[in-house]
Design a protein around this motif. Structure first.
Motif, PDB file in Angstrom:
ATOM      1  N   PRO A   1       5.232  -5.889  -7.175  1.00 34.44           N
ATOM      2  CA  PRO A   1       4.941  -6.870  -6.120  1.00 34.44           C
ATOM      3  C   PRO A   1       3.994  -6.273  -5.085  1.00 34.44           C
ATOM      4  CG  PRO A   1       7.059  -5.855  -5.721  1.00 34.44           C
ATOM      5  CD  PRO A   1       6.578  -5.293  -7.031  1.00 34.44           C
ATOM      6  N   GLY A   2       3.299  -7.133  -4.382  1.00 36.35           N
ATOM      7  CA  GLY A   2       2.314  -6.698  -3.386  1.00 36.35           C
ATOM      8  C   GLY A   2       2.972  -6.336  -2.064  1.00 36.35           C
ATOM      9  N   PRO A   3       2.178  -6.154  -1.033  1.00 35.45           N
ATOM     10  CA  PRO A   3       0.725  -6.377  -1.055  1.00 35.45           C
ATOM     11  C   PRO A   3      -0.046  -5.139  -1.539  1.00 35.45           C
ATOM     12  CG  PRO A   3       1.429  -5.886   1.174  1.00 35.45           C
ATOM     13  CD  PRO A   3       2.686  -5.927   0.350  1.00 35.45           C
ATOM     14  N   THR A   4      -1.225  -5.384  -2.110  1.00 35.80           N
ATOM     15  CA  THR A   4      -2.146  -4.308  -2.472  1.00 35.80           C
ATOM     16  C   THR A   4      -2.846  -3.830  -1.197  1.00 35.80           C
ATOM     17  OG1 THR A   4      -2.525  -5.265  -4.648  1.00 35.80           O
ATOM     18  CG2 THR A   4      -4.187  -3.716  -3.824  1.00 35.80           C
ATOM     19  N   ILE A   5      -2.875  -2.514  -0.993  1.00 34.13           N
ATOM     20  CA  ILE A   5      -3.469  -1.957   0.233  1.00 34.13           C
ATOM     21  C   ILE A   5      -4.844  -1.374  -0.083  1.00 34.13           C
ATOM     22  CG2 ILE A   5      -3.192  -0.286   2.103  1.00 34.13           C
ATOM     23  CD1 ILE A   5      -0.165  -0.415   1.595  1.00 34.13           C
ATOM     24  N   ILE A   6      -5.847  -1.830   0.665  1.00 30.40           N
ATOM     25  CA  ILE A   6      -7.216  -1.322   0.536  1.00 30.40           C
ATOM     26  C   ILE A   6      -7.588  -0.642   1.849  1.00 30.40           C
ATOM     27  CG2 ILE A   6      -9.641  -1.895   0.144  1.00 30.40           C
ATOM     28  CD1 ILE A   6      -8.716  -4.340  -1.414  1.00 30.40           C
ATOM     29  N   MET A   7      -7.887   0.626   1.785  1.00 28.90           N
ATOM     30  CA  MET A   7      -8.235   1.399   2.979  1.00 28.90           C
ATOM     31  C   MET A   7      -9.758   1.529   3.068  1.00 28.90           C
ATOM     32  SD  MET A   7      -7.020   5.272   3.884  1.00 28.90           S
ATOM     33  CE  MET A   7      -7.740   6.228   5.224  1.00 28.90           C
ATOM     34  N   MET A   8     -10.311   1.088   4.192  1.00 34.12           N
ATOM     35  CA  MET A   8     -11.755   1.165   4.421  1.00 34.12           C
ATOM     36  C   MET A   8     -12.029   2.261   5.452  1.00 34.12           C
ATOM     37  SD  MET A   8     -12.955  -1.428   2.594  1.00 34.12           S
ATOM     38  CE  MET A   8     -14.440  -2.153   3.283  1.00 34.12           C
ATOM     39  N   CYS A   9     -12.941   3.165   5.121  1.00 32.91           N
ATOM     40  CA  CYS A   9     -13.273   4.225   6.069  1.00 32.91           C
ATOM     41  C   CYS A   9     -14.793   4.400   6.129  1.00 32.91           C
ATOM     42  CB  CYS A   9     -12.591   5.535   5.697  1.00 32.91           C
ATOM     43  SG  CYS A   9     -12.768   6.023   3.970  1.00 32.91           S
ATOM     44  N   GLY A  10     -15.250   5.117   7.155  1.00 28.53           N
ATOM     45  CA  GLY A  10     -16.684   5.319   7.325  1.00 28.53           C
ATOM     46  C   GLY A  10     -17.007   5.711   8.748  1.00 28.53           C
ATOM     47  N   LEU A  11     -18.228   6.150   8.978  1.00 35.24           N
ATOM     48  CA  LEU A  11     -18.665   6.553  10.310  1.00 35.24           C
ATOM     49  C   LEU A  11     -19.007   5.330  11.151  1.00 35.24           C
ATOM     50  CD1 LEU A  11     -20.985   9.580   9.430  1.00 35.24           C
ATOM     51  CD2 LEU A  11     -18.600   9.637  10.177  1.00 35.24           C
ATOM     52  N   GLN A  12     -19.023   5.496  12.468  1.00 33.12           N
ATOM     53  CA  GLN A  12     -19.406   4.405  13.358  1.00 33.12           C
ATOM     54  C   GLN A  12     -20.857   4.021  13.105  1.00 33.12           C
ATOM     55  OE1 GLN A  12     -18.610   5.283  17.462  1.00 33.12           O
ATOM     56  NE2 GLN A  12     -16.400   5.440  17.171  1.00 33.12           N
ATOM     57  N   GLY A  13     -21.100   2.708  13.103  1.00 36.90           N
ATOM     58  CA  GLY A  13     -22.456   2.224  12.894  1.00 36.90           C
ATOM     59  C   GLY A  13     -22.808   1.965  11.445  1.00 36.90           C
ATOM     60  N   SER A  14     -21.886   2.261  10.539  1.00 40.29           N
ATOM     61  CA  SER A  14     -22.167   2.060   9.111  1.00 40.29           C
ATOM     62  C   SER A  14     -21.933   0.615   8.677  1.00 40.29           C
ATOM     63  CB  SER A  14     -21.290   2.984   8.263  1.00 40.29           C
ATOM     64  OG  SER A  14     -19.917   2.675   8.446  1.00 40.29           O
ATOM     65  N   GLY A  15     -21.318  -0.192   9.547  1.00 41.13           N
ATOM     66  CA  GLY A  15     -21.016  -1.573   9.183  1.00 41.13           C
ATOM     67  C   GLY A  15     -19.645  -1.728   8.560  1.00 41.13           C
TER      68      GLY A  15
ATOM     69  N   HIS B   1     -12.659  17.121  12.583  1.00 42.78           N
ATOM     70  CA  HIS B   1     -11.284  17.370  12.118  1.00 42.78           C
ATOM     71  C   HIS B   1     -10.324  16.286  12.594  1.00 42.78           C
ATOM     72  CE1 HIS B   1     -12.177  21.212  10.320  1.00 42.78           C
ATOM     73  NE2 HIS B   1     -12.757  21.638  11.434  1.00 42.78           N
ATOM     74  N   GLU B   2     -10.517  15.794  13.821  1.00 41.70           N
ATOM     75  CA  GLU B   2      -9.613  14.790  14.366  1.00 41.70           C
ATOM     76  C   GLU B   2      -9.662  13.511  13.540  1.00 41.70           C
ATOM     77  OE1 GLU B   2      -8.784  12.456  18.611  1.00 41.70           O
ATOM     78  OE2 GLU B   2     -10.379  13.954  18.447  1.00 41.70           O
ATOM     79  N   LEU B   3     -10.876  13.092  13.174  1.00 42.24           N
ATOM     80  CA  LEU B   3     -11.033  11.890  12.351  1.00 42.24           C
ATOM     81  C   LEU B   3     -10.375  12.083  10.992  1.00 42.24           C
ATOM     82  CD1 LEU B   3     -12.364   9.156  11.510  1.00 42.24           C
ATOM     83  CD2 LEU B   3     -14.392  10.476  10.886  1.00 42.24           C
TER      84      LEU B   3
ATOM     85  N   PHE C   1     -16.220  13.097   2.821  1.00 43.04           N
ATOM     86  CA  PHE C   1     -15.058  12.201   2.828  1.00 43.04           C
ATOM     87  C   PHE C   1     -14.270  12.332   1.529  1.00 43.04           C
ATOM     88  CE2 PHE C   1     -16.931   9.933   6.428  1.00 43.04           C
ATOM     89  CZ  PHE C   1     -15.814   9.464   7.093  1.00 43.04           C
ATOM     90  N   ASN C   2     -14.974  12.437   0.416  1.00 41.40           N
ATOM     91  CA  ASN C   2     -14.305  12.489  -0.879  1.00 41.40           C
ATOM     92  C   ASN C   2     -13.469  13.754  -1.036  1.00 41.40           C
ATOM     93  OD1 ASN C   2     -13.877  11.426  -3.611  1.00 41.40           O
ATOM     94  ND2 ASN C   2     -15.071  13.198  -4.268  1.00 41.40           N
ATOM     95  N   GLU C   3     -13.942  14.861  -0.472  1.00 40.78           N
ATOM     96  CA  GLU C   3     -13.193  16.114  -0.541  1.00 40.78           C
ATOM     97  C   GLU C   3     -11.854  16.020   0.187  1.00 40.78           C
ATOM     98  OE1 GLU C   3     -15.955  18.859   1.066  1.00 40.78           O
ATOM     99  OE2 GLU C   3     -17.134  19.060  -0.789  1.00 40.78           O
ATOM    100  N   GLN C   4     -11.790  15.143   1.209  1.00 43.60           N
ATOM    101  CA  GLN C   4     -10.573  15.013   2.013  1.00 43.60           C
ATOM    102  C   GLN C   4      -9.658  13.877   1.547  1.00 43.60           C
ATOM    103  OE1 GLN C   4      -9.776  17.155   4.474  1.00 43.60           O
ATOM    104  NE2 GLN C   4     -11.666  18.311   4.132  1.00 43.60           N
ATOM    105  N   LEU C   5     -10.252  12.790   0.999  1.00 44.56           N
ATOM    106  CA  LEU C   5      -9.465  11.589   0.762  1.00 44.56           C
ATOM    107  C   LEU C   5      -9.353  11.168  -0.706  1.00 44.56           C
ATOM    108  CD1 LEU C   5     -10.823   9.353   3.675  1.00 44.56           C
ATOM    109  CD2 LEU C   5      -8.632  10.542   3.595  1.00 44.56           C
TER     110      LEU C   5
END
Length: 489
Positions: free
Chosen positions: A98-112, A207-209, A244-248
């Motif tokens: 059963p759901g919900p399916t979780i989609i995590m969106m990440c990125g730097l500020q200004g990337s849209g 590191h904080e991000l 990002f890929n190395e961390q997440l």
């Protein structure tokens, strides 16, 4: 995007097609030009070297030198290598039960990133899903309000907790995880099957991000983790993706601002450098401008071959199918009114900028470069045509032949255009109507022959705004008369 690269590939293939036989030196010389073009497009240096070497080895290995049509075989080899470079890609999102399916969106500020969350929510709605947006970007207060606005525009509920927003630039530890947990609980309560987490961004990776994102990833265990990248940043976007890929451990990339005048190196480099595929492209500011990425279609567009499959898929998604069926039925009967004409233009505009649409039609890419897409170009002309139509009363729309001089002057004044533009608008409608009636009166073979002729003649035969008008015997006679007059002068 990729115009310069497309021109360079076209030039290289034209040079090879002029030779009855080509040598290994000819191939290496051609690939040196391609190599320069790829580097100018901001493609990663190692990716460029590997790509060119693979093409050369395959060209020699498949005996292009002995081929009767070496240029065509070279196109096939380059196409295959481009597809391998960018793919394979599976754009399907797998949902849990059963759901919900979780989609995590990440990125730097200004990337849209936040805008892309709204686009993805609308995309999932179109797939029959019921998403919820979670405002977990607590570092930037405007992000919460922006997500609320996007939720209103898409009709998607947004979960936000004002008490957790950054105070004096600081976010309490664990706040982002708390918001995400509460959003998932809210989704279950509302019966939503997808939760899209809009997580925090920074101006640069720190590191904080990363600590905050890793905590959200560990605690929520999302089924999909997407990184949103700005295509305009070129190689910086690829370097960010690698970090990002190395961390997440990302599941895929989404490139935004792909409609801008950028060089596109990030798209060609991303898969090989990061090992993660580009899943979606943001191709415009509007919320419906999110496309599934197809390496085959993109390779075809880079080589100037169009992407008719992508165009058909987009039309199937964005066209009003009932309206399309109604227009088709009227065409079969040879009926085509001014209302139908404007409805047809509206359907075409849903596909996006005309330059992009023309670039996806095989053989139209060169014509697309010659049509002015800026002020006074196709998009502006369509808006002016809409204004002319809106200035007409119902009787005039039903019987366009009533438009005499006084009526045209009144319509032009109401639309804010010149009287001559009203005449041009009616001329384009008449040409389109005559063509539709001709198609409607043909049998199946006749329609195929006519469509073949239209594709061969490009937009010139369609009477499209911004393109040349339909050439007739009368217009040809007048052109010849004008030429003779100029000669006598």
């Amino acid at each position: 995007m990729f115009d310069t690269l497309t021109d360079k590939f076209s030039s290289v293939f034209r040079g090879l097609s002029g030779r009855g036989r080509i040598s290994e030196e000819n191939i290496r010389e051609a690939m040196r030009e391609v190599r320069t073009a790829l580097l100018e497009a901001d493609v990663n240096f190692k990716v460029v070297n590997d790509f060119c070497e693979h093409v050369v080895q395959k060209a020699i290995g498949q005996e292009v030198i002995k081929s009767l049509q070496p240029s065509q075989l070279m196109v096939k080899i380059v196409y295959d290598e481009l597809v391998n470079l960018m793919g394979p890609v599976d754009t399907q999102i797998y949902f849990v039960q059963p759901g919900p399916t979780i989609i995590m969106m990440c990125g730097l500020q200004g990337s849209g990133k936040t805008t892309t969350c709204g686009k993805l929510a609308l995309y999932l709605q179109g797939k029959g899903r019921h998403p919820l947006l979670a405002a977990a970007d607590l570092q930037r207060p405007a992000a919460v309000e922006q997500l609320r606005v996007l939720g209103e525009q898409t009709g998607v509920p947004v979960y936000a907790d004002e008490s957790k927003i950054a105070s004096h630039g600081q976010v309490a530890k664990g706040s982002a995880v708390a918001v995400c947990r509460a959003a998932v609980a809210e989704a279950k309560k509302l019966g939503k099957d997808v939760v899209i987490l809009d997580t925090a961004g920074r101006l640069a990776i720190d590191h904080e991000l990363m600590d905050e994102l890793k905590e959200v990833n560990t605690q929520l265990n999302p089924q999909q983790v997407f990184l949103v990248l700005d295509a305009m940043t070129g190689q910086d976007a690829v370097n960010s993706a690698k970090a990002f890929n190395e961390q997440l451990e990302l599941d895929g990339l989404i490139l935004t601002k792909f409609d801008s005048d950028t060089r596109g190196g990030a798209l060609l480099s991303a898969k090989m450098v990061t090992g993660k595929p580009v899943k979606f492209l943001g191709v415009g500011e509007k919320l419906d401008r999110l496309e599934e990425f197809r390496p085959e279609g993109m390779a075809q567009r880079i080589l100037g071959m169009g992407d008719i499959v992508g165009l058909v898929n987009e039309a199937m998604t964005k066209f009003d199918q009932e309206e399309t069926a109604r227009l088709q039925a009227k065409m079969e009967k040879g009926q085509f009114t001014l209302d139908d004409f404007m409805s047809q233009l509206g359907q075409v505009q849903k596909l996006g900028p005309m330059g992009k649409v023309m670039g996806m039609i095989p053989g139209m890419s060169e014509l697309a470069k010659n049509v002015n897409m800026d002020e006074g170009g196709v998009e502006t002309q369509m808006d002016r045509m809409r204004a002319i139509y809106n200035s007409m009363n119902r009787k005039e729309r039903q019987k366009p032949d009533l438009l005499d001089g006084p009526r045209r002057r009144r319509i032009a004044a109401g639309a804010g255009v010149a009287v001559s533009e009203v005449g041009q608008f009616m001329k384009q409608f008449t040409m389109t109507r005559d063509m539709m009636r001709a198609i409607g009166g043909q049998g199946m073979m006749g329609k195929l022959r006519m469509m073949k002729g239209l594709m061969g003649g490009g937009l010139a035969n369609l009477g499209m705004p911004g393109g040349p008008t339909l050439r007739t015997k009368k217009s040809g006679f007048m052109e010849k008369k004008d030429r003779n007059k100029k000669k006598r002068r």
